[in-house]
Design a protein around this motif. Sequence first.
Motif: not given
Length: 351
Positions: A51-61
């Motif tokens: 939940d940190r504002p400087n973090y993002r996840f993307v699900k890609l191959d």
Amino acid sequence: MPKKILITGGAGFIGSHVVRRFVSNYPNYEIVNLDKLTYAGNLANLSDIEDRPNYRFVKLDITEAAAMNELFRTENFDGVIHLAAESHVDRSITDPTAFVMTNVIGTVNLLNAAREHWKGSYEEKRFYHVSTDEVYGALGETGMFTESTAYDPHSPYSASKASSDHFVRAYHDTYGLDVVISNCSNNYGSHHFPEKLIPLAINNIKNSKPVPVYGRGENVRDWLWVEDHARAIDVIYHQAASGQTYNIGGHNEWKNIDLINLLCRIMDKKLEREPGTSAKLITFVTDRAGHDLRYAIDSAKLQKELDWVPSLQFEEGLEKTVDWYLENEDWLNNVTSGNYQAYYENQYQNR
Ligand code: NAD
Ligand code: DAU
């Protein structure tokens, strides 16, 4: 200066430690974690920072070239720290093609996307490839791998990692891409998938199941605490000159059988079992095909040039690791049951 960094394979063992370190230590950076979430990817590894504002996840191959190009076009990254890979030697023996696809083609797709998007202006741009000491092949009783040891990979896994290292260097030499590579020895610590020797043995001992030791347990590995690896990656990413390679290792060689015996003693103590109980579970099994005898890393260059040394003694680190697995029974049970793969569906798809 604020940076936007793509970390690939951040839901895996080492990647999750690298993501946590960068998200925590560099609040002004934007960290994008790209992961396919294969059997080895587990977003629960990052539940403390998701939940940190400087973090993002993307699900890609990473094997999907068009998706990589599109991602680079839309995100405008300053750097890439590339850890996504098929990582288990035994799996590479049964399915080498999966290793070529992800480790070789996937790496080339990322290199192409970086090159295409950065268009020759590589100031302040960096492509960091996280690699392994296994590219150097096997040592006999003496000697150590240095950065100038010739590549001599033996398993499909190490052949695929060697190939990806060569491509990364080729993009530096041919197109001028700013690259760095590190070749690290065996990591251990929390969030390690229990198909690898140490977490597999902890899990089996806990459940009083046989602990498989390949051959006679004479093979030697050089073990490094995963958080020391993450710190080395941080130092190299920020301080190495373009085109450089660094070996990372623990100066910590153990014969597999000696390591397992030490682990058995720690487990007896932690589980309050009679001394010798866990060692009775040791079972010698058929050796791994093409099993490299010994790895040992000379990390003097990293120590001398970038002032990095391992921070943790192995016995202390192993005990810490055992404590983590015993305190995080849910993590282990979810991983061994396969339930962890539902985490992504619950946590992300419904947002
Ligand atoms: P891991 O298997 O735990 O994690 C690999 C991650 O990559 C997983 O999250 C997985 O979902 C992801 N991934 C796999 N294929 C993908 C694809 N096609 N697209 C996107 N993501 C994909 O591996 P690890 O042990 O954390 O190793 C990480 C890196 O470090 C690897 O490149 C490995 O070669 C290298 N390395 C590992 C060690 C070690 O001891 N484990 C030592 C030296 C180097
Ligand atoms: O050296 C770095 C490499 O270390 C990384 O590049 C790999 O991604 C990582 O998986 C690791 O490879 P190893 O093959 O050395 O790790 P593994 O834990 O599979 O095996 C460690 C040693 O223990 C090796 O000599 C094989 C042996 N072994 C392994 C297993 C899974 C056993 O004796 N029994 C087992 O059940």
